[in-house]
Design a protein around this motif. Sequence first.
Motif, PDB file in Angstrom:
ATOM      1  N   GLY A 197       1.032  -1.262   0.024  1.00 26.56           N
ATOM      2  CA  GLY A 197       0.059  -0.026  -0.087  1.00 26.56           C
ATOM      3  C   GLY A 197       0.849   1.168   0.109  1.00 26.56           C
ATOM      4  N   ARG A 198       0.723   1.955  -1.048  1.00 28.03           N
ATOM      5  CA  ARG A 198       1.580   3.495  -1.071  1.00 28.03           C
ATOM      6  C   ARG A 198       0.708   4.647  -0.942  1.00 28.03           C
ATOM      7  N   LEU A 199       1.627   5.543  -0.560  1.00 23.67           N
ATOM      8  CA  LEU A 199       1.090   6.930  -0.421  1.00 23.67           C
ATOM      9  C   LEU A 199      -0.411   7.152   0.730  1.00 23.67           C
ATOM     10  N   ILE A 200       0.119   6.241   1.698  1.00 20.71           N
ATOM     11  CA  ILE A 200      -0.973   6.227   2.986  1.00 20.71           C
ATOM     12  C   ILE A 200      -0.657   7.750   3.895  1.00 20.71           C
ATOM     13  N   ARG A 201      -1.662   8.162   3.904  1.00 21.15           N
ATOM     14  CA  ARG A 201      -1.776   9.661   4.649  1.00 21.15           C
ATOM     15  C   ARG A 201      -1.168   9.819   5.821  1.00 21.15           C
ATOM     16  N   THR A 202      -0.268   9.171   6.331  1.00 16.21           N
ATOM     17  CA  THR A 202       0.081   9.219   7.829  1.00 16.21           C
ATOM     18  C   THR A 202       1.751   9.137   8.179  1.00 16.21           C
ATOM     19  N   SER A 203       2.200   9.274   9.233  1.00 18.30           N
ATOM     20  CA  SER A 203       3.512   9.192   9.305  1.00 18.30           C
ATOM     21  C   SER A 203       4.018   7.790   9.605  1.00 18.30           C
ATOM     22  N   LEU A 227       2.924   1.375  14.374  1.00 18.51           N
ATOM     23  CA  LEU A 227       2.155   0.905  15.508  1.00 18.51           C
ATOM     24  C   LEU A 227       1.124  -0.171  15.202  1.00 18.51           C
ATOM     25  N   VAL A 228       0.500   0.047  13.977  1.00 21.20           N
ATOM     26  CA  VAL A 228      -0.977  -0.668  13.664  1.00 21.20           C
ATOM     27  C   VAL A 228      -0.188  -2.115  12.868  1.00 21.20           C
ATOM     28  N   ALA A 229       1.070  -1.751  12.371  1.00 18.52           N
ATOM     29  CA  ALA A 229       1.598  -3.230  11.575  1.00 18.52           C
ATOM     30  C   ALA A 229       2.375  -4.305  12.746  1.00 18.52           C
ATOM     31  N   GLN A 230       2.684  -3.587  13.898  1.00 17.33           N
ATOM     32  CA  GLN A 230       3.006  -4.268  14.863  1.00 17.33           C
ATOM     33  C   GLN A 230       2.012  -5.277  15.566  1.00 17.33           C
ATOM     34  N   LEU A 231       0.675  -4.736  15.357  1.00 12.57           N
ATOM     35  CA  LEU A 231      -0.446  -5.541  15.982  1.00 12.57           C
ATOM     36  C   LEU A 231      -0.472  -6.640  15.356  1.00 12.57           C
ATOM     37  N   SER A 278     -10.012  -1.990  15.544  1.00 11.09           N
ATOM     38  CA  SER A 278      -8.977  -1.042  16.321  1.00 11.09           C
ATOM     39  C   SER A 278      -9.368   0.337  16.064  1.00 11.09           C
ATOM     40  N   HIS A 279      -9.198   1.288  16.867  1.00  9.81           N
ATOM     41  CA  HIS A 279      -9.714   2.623  16.947  1.00  9.81           C
ATOM     42  C   HIS A 279      -8.825   3.619  16.012  1.00  9.81           C
ATOM     43  N   LYS A 280      -7.556   3.091  15.764  1.00  9.54           N
ATOM     44  CA  LYS A 280      -6.769   3.988  14.975  1.00  9.54           C
ATOM     45  C   LYS A 280      -7.390   3.939  13.424  1.00  9.54           C
ATOM     46  N   ARG A 281      -7.264   5.311  13.063  1.00 17.44           N
ATOM     47  CA  ARG A 281      -7.878   5.573  11.519  1.00 17.44           C
ATOM     48  C   ARG A 281      -7.036   4.653  10.435  1.00 17.44           C
ATOM     49  N   VAL A 282      -5.752   4.746  10.542  1.00 17.04           N
ATOM     50  CA  VAL A 282      -4.960   4.007   9.687  1.00 17.04           C
ATOM     51  C   VAL A 282      -5.120   2.462   9.673  1.00 17.04           C
ATOM     52  N   ALA A 283      -5.742   2.096  10.728  1.00 19.44           N
ATOM     53  CA  ALA A 283      -6.013   0.724  10.588  1.00 19.44           C
ATOM     54  C   ALA A 283      -6.686   0.101   9.319  1.00 19.44           C
ATOM     55  N   GLN A 284      -7.784   0.883   8.830  1.00 20.19           N
ATOM     56  CA  GLN A 284      -8.674   0.730   7.713  1.00 20.19           C
ATOM     57  C   GLN A 284      -7.755   0.469   6.601  1.00 20.19           C
ATOM     58  N   HIS A 285      -6.725   1.287   6.357  1.00 19.88           N
ATOM     59  CA  HIS A 285      -5.854   1.205   5.134  1.00 19.88           C
ATOM     60  C   HIS A 285      -4.948  -0.251   5.256  1.00 19.88           C
ATOM     61  N   VAL A 286      -4.518  -0.118   6.297  1.00 16.34           N
ATOM     62  CA  VAL A 286      -3.688  -1.594   6.681  1.00 16.34           C
ATOM     63  C   VAL A 286      -4.741  -2.877   6.399  1.00 16.34           C
ATOM     64  N   LYS A 287      -5.911  -2.874   6.675  1.00 18.39           N
ATOM     65  CA  LYS A 287      -6.672  -3.909   6.409  1.00 18.39           C
ATOM     66  C   LYS A 287      -7.026  -4.093   5.002  1.00 18.39           C
ATOM     67  N   LYS A 288      -7.072  -3.233   4.151  1.00 16.03           N
ATOM     68  CA  LYS A 288      -7.430  -3.118   2.916  1.00 16.03           C
ATOM     69  C   LYS A 288      -6.128  -3.742   2.489  1.00 16.03           C
ATOM     70  N   VAL A 289      -4.977  -3.501   2.383  1.00 18.70           N
ATOM     71  CA  VAL A 289      -3.721  -4.087   2.173  1.00 18.70           C
ATOM     72  C   VAL A 289      -3.743  -5.302   2.414  1.00 18.70           C
TER      73      VAL A 289
END
Length: 126
Positions: A19-25, A31-35, A51-62
Amino acid sequence: MGQSKNPRRVSEQQAMAKGRLIRTSPQKLNLVAQLIRGMPVEKALAELTFSHKRVAQHVKKVLESAIANAENNHDLDIDSLIVDQAFVGKNMVMKRWRARARGRTGKILKPFSEITIVVKEVEEAA
């Protein structure tokens, strides 16, 4: 005559998605990848769903893309997949500025990240 086939970047029992160009640091994304590292994929999907983290939805998609690649492109059994690797990298940084006092500027950096997820098929212990 077409091009020759590209060599596989992962082994025969693995599949990958990126997953490229994910708008987060990258730090927040890691932190989400470690989970999910080392988890079975169905457990990892459940973890990311709630997960309550916003970026978790992007990680789930990947992760779902990696599972689909394993099933459709590499004929792996999705019931015996685990998350072998999940690593994060930097991508571009948008640079913005904000007006400050006495004619100066304040720098605003808006980082983008990328994540690579590799799933692996494991044999179940009898």
